[in-house]
Design a protein around this motif. Structure first.
Motif: not given
Length: 424
Positions: A195, A251, A257, A265, A270
């Motif tokens: 992330d 991502p 984000q 996510p 994911t």
């Protein structure tokens, strides 16, 4: 004992600028001839304990416990809110009317010290100094004097969706090289290995700076007068992130984000790693993915292993009068003692700044967070730290979007940030 809850003061920019006129009285405490500690001490405390009622009860008990041990000292804890904290403290220092002690961050300590608003507190913990995590003291040390006693700290470390790595037949990666190797394997299944929260709402202390430090870089040069994030190490850190982005290892919206677990996510299953995770975020992630799916690991490692961990500092302000100095030192020692930190960390869910205070939580989590505490970087205190961060963040986004190369992005950011630093 008088615990009061106050709303933020009405403030102006002129009041904040008046800090420059603050006086800096002697740091030497005045002790009565009979050796007894006497005086009146006011402490401004901010929401360390999130629940308002629980916070009020806790600090009432803290006042009572202190005054039982020091019956000739009147301690008043005034509960504040975080809203306009900088302006509130600045106005109090400018008016030379407010708290003897105040809870601040390392970058605030640098700012208020720069205008004569703080007094050294080395004597308050002279007998206990060796039991504090060194980084927590270093964060409040300027020109070899301590200007804040660490009360608690927050620390962030890596959390993994172990299920994703198990399904891919991968061990949990803990180094940059291992992350690079895992990225294409997971990307083939539509999974980002890591992330990254690129939104400007996220402090760089929890996004780019840990990677900068892991590469061996710093935000500022040692003397604090020049920026250093555009060094070779800085470029390597940003290239690491950009290379992952291009390989599907971050991502797709990493540049923008947002903060938070819900809808992320990571919660959707994911993403494999969140590199800087708090205990609260860990609990949310486990609620989304399942208790057994999520494990905590040590901080990630590049050229160095480190993470972000920021202490809350109890600082002695220039408002404190000499006749109350010994009493203020007694409050500092009491509130940062082994017994009190144990109680505070249990109530607030934070981490200790002392090595003789046990870390709360499940055994596996305790081990990971203990490792994080040992290598935590409290950030780089500088009066212009927040302004520099605001300049740099959009350029990190530009590199992640592919608009600029990592070297170009950091060079442009350094030019602007240095101008900010020069003005400050």
């Amino acid at each position: 004992m008088k615990l009061r809850s106050l709303s933020p003061l009405a403030l102006t920019a002129v009041a904040a600028l008046a800090l420059a006129s603050c006086s800096s009285p002697s740091a030497e405490p005045a002790t009565p001839d009979d050796g007894a500690v006497t005086g009146e001490v006011t402490l401004w405390m901010y929401p360390v304990i999130r629940d308002e009622a629980a916070s009020k009860d806790f600090w009432e008990a803290a006042e009572a416990g202190f005054e039982k041990e020091f019956p000739d000292v009147d301690l008043t804890v005034e509960l504040q809110t975080f809203d306009k904290r900088d302006e509130q403290i600045s106005a109090a220092l400018a008016a030379n009317s407010g708290p003897d002690l105040v809870l601040i961050t390392p970058d605030q300590a640098a700012t208020y010290l720069n205008v004569g608003g703080l007094l050294p507190v080395d004597d308050a913990i002279a007998g206990d100094r060796d039991v504090f995590y060194p980084a927590t003291l270093e964060s409040a040390t300027f020109e070899d004097e301590l200007y804040g006693v660490p009360l608690f700290q927050n620390v962030f470390t890596a959390a993994y969706n172990k299920t994703l790595f198990d399904e891919a037949g991968l061990d949990l990666p803990t180094t940059w090289d291992e992350i690079r190797e895992a990225a294409p394997v997971l990307a083939d299944d539509g999974i980002a290995v890591m992330d990254y929260l690129g939104t400007p709402e996220q402090t760089l202390n929890l996004s780019f700076y840990p990677f900068l430090w892991q590469a061996g870089g710093t935000v500022f040069a040692d003397d604090g007068t020049t920026v250093a994030f555009d060094s070779k190490a800085g470029v390597e850190a940003l290239e690491f992130l950009v290379d992952l982005q291009e390989a599907g290892g971050l991502p797709a919206d990493a540049a923008t984000q947002s903060v938070g677990i819900e809808g992320s996510p990571l919660a959707a299953g994911t993403v494999g790693i969140r590199p800087t995770t708090s205990p609260a975020e860990l609990a949310q992630t486990r609620a989304a993915l399942g208790e057994d799916a999520v494990v905590v690991g040590p901080p990630l490692e590049g050229a160095e292993q480190t993470t972000y961990g920021n202490p809350g500092l109890l600082a002695l302000t220039s408002i404190n009068k000499k006749e109350n100095r010994a009493a203020a030192h007694a409050v500092l020692a009491f509130l940062t003692s082994q017994d009190f930190q144990t109680e505070l960390n249990a109530a607030a869910g934070n981490f200790p700044t002392r090595t003789d205070v046990e870390i709360a939580g499940d055994e596996a989590d305790r081990e990971a967070y203990a490792a994080a505490l040992e290598v935590a970087n409290p950030g780089e205190p500088n009066p212009a730290a927040r302004q520099v961060m605001a300049v740099l963040a959009p350029y990190i986004q530009s590199a992640l979007r592919g608009d600029l190369s990592p070297k170009e992005a950091l060079a442009k950011a350094a030019d602007e940030a240095q101008a900010v630093l020069d003005r400050s």
